[in-house]
Design a protein around this motif. Structure first.
Motif, PDB file in Angstrom:
ATOM      1  N   ASN A 101      65.436  12.045   0.486  1.00 36.54           N
ATOM      2  CA  ASN A 101      64.513  12.880   1.209  1.00 36.54           C
ATOM      3  C   ASN A 101      63.114  13.238   0.522  1.00 36.54           C
ATOM      4  O   ASN A 101      62.270  13.775   1.021  1.00 36.54           O
ATOM      5  N   HIS A 102      63.212  12.960  -0.857  1.00 40.58           N
ATOM      6  CA  HIS A 102      62.202  13.470  -1.705  1.00 40.58           C
ATOM      7  C   HIS A 102      61.996  12.684  -2.904  1.00 40.58           C
ATOM      8  O   HIS A 102      63.137  12.435  -3.599  1.00 40.58           O
ATOM      9  N   ALA A 103      60.743  12.331  -3.299  1.00 36.03           N
ATOM     10  CA  ALA A 103      60.796  11.489  -4.709  1.00 36.03           C
ATOM     11  C   ALA A 103      60.528  12.150  -5.940  1.00 36.03           C
ATOM     12  O   ALA A 103      60.603  11.552  -6.791  1.00 36.03           O
ATOM     13  N   GLU A 104      60.425  13.617  -5.863  1.00 39.80           N
ATOM     14  CA  GLU A 104      60.361  14.467  -6.976  1.00 39.80           C
ATOM     15  C   GLU A 104      61.324  14.143  -7.858  1.00 39.80           C
ATOM     16  O   GLU A 104      62.738  14.040  -7.767  1.00 39.80           O
ATOM     17  N   PRO A 105      61.052  14.041  -9.355  1.00 40.23           N
ATOM     18  CA  PRO A 105      62.259  13.445 -10.021  1.00 40.23           C
ATOM     19  C   PRO A 105      63.476  14.297 -10.115  1.00 40.23           C
ATOM     20  O   PRO A 105      64.451  13.999 -10.630  1.00 40.23           O
ATOM     21  N   ASP A 106      63.494  15.631  -9.820  1.00 38.92           N
ATOM     22  CA  ASP A 106      64.698  16.586  -9.757  1.00 38.92           C
ATOM     23  C   ASP A 106      65.860  15.957  -8.717  1.00 38.92           C
ATOM     24  O   ASP A 106      66.860  16.417  -8.842  1.00 38.92           O
ATOM     25  N   HIS A 107      65.213  15.158  -7.846  1.00 43.06           N
ATOM     26  CA  HIS A 107      66.165  14.514  -6.878  1.00 43.06           C
ATOM     27  C   HIS A 107      66.267  13.126  -7.056  1.00 43.06           C
ATOM     28  O   HIS A 107      67.231  12.669  -6.400  1.00 43.06           O
ATOM     29  N   ALA A 108      65.290  12.477  -7.524  1.00 42.77           N
ATOM     30  CA  ALA A 108      65.365  11.002  -7.472  1.00 42.77           C
ATOM     31  C   ALA A 108      65.454  10.461  -8.803  1.00 42.77           C
ATOM     32  O   ALA A 108      65.647   9.245  -8.789  1.00 42.77           O
ATOM     33  N   LEU A 126      56.110  19.621   2.918  1.00 46.42           N
ATOM     34  CA  LEU A 126      57.432  20.510   2.701  1.00 46.42           C
ATOM     35  C   LEU A 126      58.133  20.132   1.624  1.00 46.42           C
ATOM     36  O   LEU A 126      59.244  20.081   1.705  1.00 46.42           O
ATOM     37  N   HIS A 127      57.834  19.976   0.290  1.00 42.45           N
ATOM     38  CA  HIS A 127      56.514  20.442   0.023  1.00 42.45           C
ATOM     39  C   HIS A 127      55.587  19.399  -0.722  1.00 42.45           C
ATOM     40  O   HIS A 127      54.508  19.370  -1.301  1.00 42.45           O
ATOM     41  N   TRP A 128      56.029  18.089  -0.512  1.00 44.22           N
ATOM     42  CA  TRP A 128      55.063  16.793  -0.632  1.00 44.22           C
ATOM     43  C   TRP A 128      54.988  15.753   0.376  1.00 44.22           C
ATOM     44  O   TRP A 128      55.473  15.951   1.504  1.00 44.22           O
ATOM     45  N   ASN A 173      66.490  18.912   2.073  1.00 46.24           N
ATOM     46  CA  ASN A 173      65.841  18.886   0.778  1.00 46.24           C
ATOM     47  C   ASN A 173      65.497  20.161   0.293  1.00 46.24           C
ATOM     48  O   ASN A 173      66.283  21.317   0.091  1.00 46.24           O
ATOM     49  N   ASP A 174      64.303  20.311  -0.341  1.00 47.19           N
ATOM     50  CA  ASP A 174      63.732  21.475  -0.998  1.00 47.19           C
ATOM     51  C   ASP A 174      63.820  22.685  -0.034  1.00 47.19           C
ATOM     52  O   ASP A 174      63.744  23.986  -0.516  1.00 47.19           O
ATOM     53  N   ALA A 175      63.671  22.526   1.086  1.00 48.12           N
ATOM     54  CA  ALA A 175      63.192  23.696   2.101  1.00 48.12           C
ATOM     55  C   ALA A 175      64.433  24.199   2.310  1.00 48.12           C
ATOM     56  O   ALA A 175      65.451  23.743   2.025  1.00 48.12           O
ATOM     57  N   ARG A 180      62.241  34.260  -3.241  1.00 47.99           N
ATOM     58  CA  ARG A 180      61.568  33.678  -4.634  1.00 47.99           C
ATOM     59  C   ARG A 180      61.264  32.370  -4.700  1.00 47.99           C
ATOM     60  O   ARG A 180      60.102  31.869  -5.061  1.00 47.99           O
ATOM     61  N   TYR A 181      61.946  31.375  -3.985  1.00 47.19           N
ATOM     62  CA  TYR A 181      61.673  30.018  -3.960  1.00 47.19           C
ATOM     63  C   TYR A 181      60.689  29.805  -2.906  1.00 47.19           C
ATOM     64  O   TYR A 181      59.693  29.026  -3.167  1.00 47.19           O
ATOM     65  N   TYR A 182      61.024  30.474  -1.966  1.00 44.04           N
ATOM     66  CA  TYR A 182      59.946  30.207  -0.931  1.00 44.04           C
ATOM     67  C   TYR A 182      58.555  30.855  -1.397  1.00 44.04           C
ATOM     68  O   TYR A 182      57.523  29.951  -1.211  1.00 44.04           O
ATOM     69  N   ALA A 232      68.855  21.020  -1.031  1.00 40.44           N
ATOM     70  CA  ALA A 232      68.757  20.297  -2.364  1.00 40.44           C
ATOM     71  C   ALA A 232      69.060  20.926  -3.537  1.00 40.44           C
ATOM     72  O   ALA A 232      69.272  20.496  -4.679  1.00 40.44           O
ATOM     73  N   HIS A 233      68.799  22.420  -3.287  1.00 43.76           N
ATOM     74  CA  HIS A 233      68.927  23.353  -4.547  1.00 43.76           C
ATOM     75  C   HIS A 233      69.836  24.622  -4.077  1.00 43.76           C
ATOM     76  O   HIS A 233      69.635  25.077  -2.989  1.00 43.76           O
ATOM     77  N   GLY A 234      70.879  24.882  -4.810  1.00 39.23           N
ATOM     78  CA  GLY A 234      71.546  26.446  -4.382  1.00 39.23           C
ATOM     79  C   GLY A 234      72.632  26.133  -3.280  1.00 39.23           C
ATOM     80  O   GLY A 234      73.332  25.237  -3.218  1.00 39.23           O
TER      81      GLY A 234
HETATM   82 FE1  FEO Z   1      60.237  19.314  -4.793  1.00 42.11          FE
HETATM   83 FE2  FEO Z   1      63.449  19.940  -6.173  1.00 42.11          FE
HETATM   84  O1  FEO Z   1      61.885  19.105  -5.818  1.00 42.11           O
END
Ligand code: FEO
Length: 394
Positions: A76-83, A141-143, A160-162, A186-188, A217-219
């Motif tokens: 769902n998202h290419a940022e390294p914390d998920h990919a 949202l957000h890439w 994912n991040d949302a 805080r995340y939003y 994808a977090h929490g």
């Molecule tokens: Fe936009 Fe949790 O990475």
């Protein structure tokens, strides 16, 4: 408890140690949530984990299926914390990566190599037999490549991040903790606030979708009110909060952010805060060099007014104030922006703060200055300013 719906298991990883993610603080650590969705014909892993956590995720997958029986990795998202771990997981499973074209283009930049791709764009589906994953684009949202995936038969949204929170915990469901909503806020504030218009639009677009479970994808994972132990920590509650936050709804709240060299600007900050409290406004005060800017961002999300204080130092703002302005120029929380501060022989910081607060999207109101050390009448003017602004808030 890792089964979030029949045949849908959390198989992610927990990072108990992380205290910073990009420009933001993560005082409670975080999780990288990944979900195994087992259909009658095929099994998909939805979302992956950060590089370095592949073994942990694979150990969890092995509790349910042989990794070689995973047929798809939905990204769902290419940022390294998920990919970051997708290469290792693809090696272990032999599965192709399912994603939008925009995500493939981003992954090819982040993970050069021989990954196999199956492209599914907005509205298209991935058939797992008796289960269907539908892809929704969620650009910015957000890439640009951000994607939501929806499990139709179980009404589970994987956004994912949302709707996420940076929380490392043994509990998997949001309502199993009592502090997760504050972390969601805080995340939003830190990650999504600057894209609030797009968040509103996406909430409208998806309002017809029946969503019972939101699995970010977090929490913590959000359960419907009918299943949640706390109705205020539920799928419905977080969607309502996202509606309020993305609409820019403000509360009767003033945030005083300052730095000080010899205490004069600090004394003005205290008096402004006294006036705000006298006027019945929720009041938060942050001395910049002692404060967490992510926490300030959270407070500004719902504050009607920011009072920003800086002494003039060498004909400009105090360095920590300039750094803070750079931070909030990206977040753009909106509301009133009111500069104040002391100076020695030239009041240079005031004009600079006015300009930069306007650039950051604030409605700039006239503030206060004081030469060297504020006199009693100037401190009274600071208290009065706080009181007037509080009384002007609805
Ligand atoms: Fe936009 Fe949790 O990475």
């Amino acid at each position: 408890m890792t089964e979030i719906r029949p045949g849908v298991h959390w198989v992610g990883a927990i990072n108990w140690d992380i205290r910073e993610c990009g420009a933001y603080t993560t005082p409670h650590g975080t999780t990288y949530n990944a979900y195994l969705v087992q259909g009658s014909d095929s099994t998909a892993l939805v979302d992956a984990v950060e590089g370095g956590f592949a073994d942990e995720a694979l150990r969890r997958i092995e509790k349910h299926v042989d990794p070689e029986d995973v047929d798809y990795i939905v990204c769902n998202h290419a940022e390294p914390d998920h990919a970051g771990a997708i290469g290792e997981i693809a090696d272990a499973t032999g599965a192709p990566v399912v994603c939008r074209e925009a995500c493939r283009d981003a992954l090819e930049q982040h993970l050069p190599g021989d990954l196999e791709y199956v492209i599914r764009n907005d509205g298209e589906t991935l058939d797992l037999g008796d289960r269907t994953l539908r892809i929704f684009e969620a650009r910015m949202l957000h890439w640009p490549e951000s994607t939501f995936t929806y499990l139709e038969e179980e009404n589970v949204l994987f956004p994912n991040d949302a709707f996420g929170q940076h929380v490392a915990a043994s509990q998997r469901f949001a309502d199993e903790t009592d502090w997760v909503m504050e972390e969601a806020e805080r995340y939003y504030a830190a990650i999504l606030q600057t894209y609030s218009t797009l968040v509103s639009r996406k909430l409208d677009e998806l309002s017809d979708l029946e969503v019972e479970v939101i699995a970010p994808a977090h929490g913590g994972i959000w359960r419907p009110r009918s299943e949640s132990s706390d109705p205020e920590i539920s799928t419905e509650a977080i969607v309502e909060r996202y509606g309020e936050w993305s609409a820019g709804e403000k509360e009767k709240k003033g945030v005083v952010v300052y730095d000080t060299m010899w205490g004069s600007t600090g004394e003005m900050a205290k008096r402004i805060a006294e006036g705000l409290m006298e006027g019945g406004a929720e009041t938060r005060v942050f001395k910049l060099r002692e404060s967490d800017t992510t926490e300030i961002a959270k407070e500004l999300l719902t504050a009607e007014a920011l009072f920003l204080g800086s002494p003039t130092l060498n004909s400009t703002m105090f360095p920590s104030v300039g750094e803070f302005l750079t931070f909030i120029e990206g977040i753009r929380p909106g509301g009133q922006g009111i500069p104040f501060g002391s100076y020695g022989w030239a009041s240079a910081s005031q004009n600079e703060m006015e300009e930069r607060l306007a650039d950051a999207g604030f409605d700039v109101e006239e503030g206060l200055t004081s030469k060297y050390v504020p006199a009693d009448d100037e401190l009274e003017a600071a208290r009065r300013l706080g009181l007037d602004v509080a009384e002007s808030m609805e």
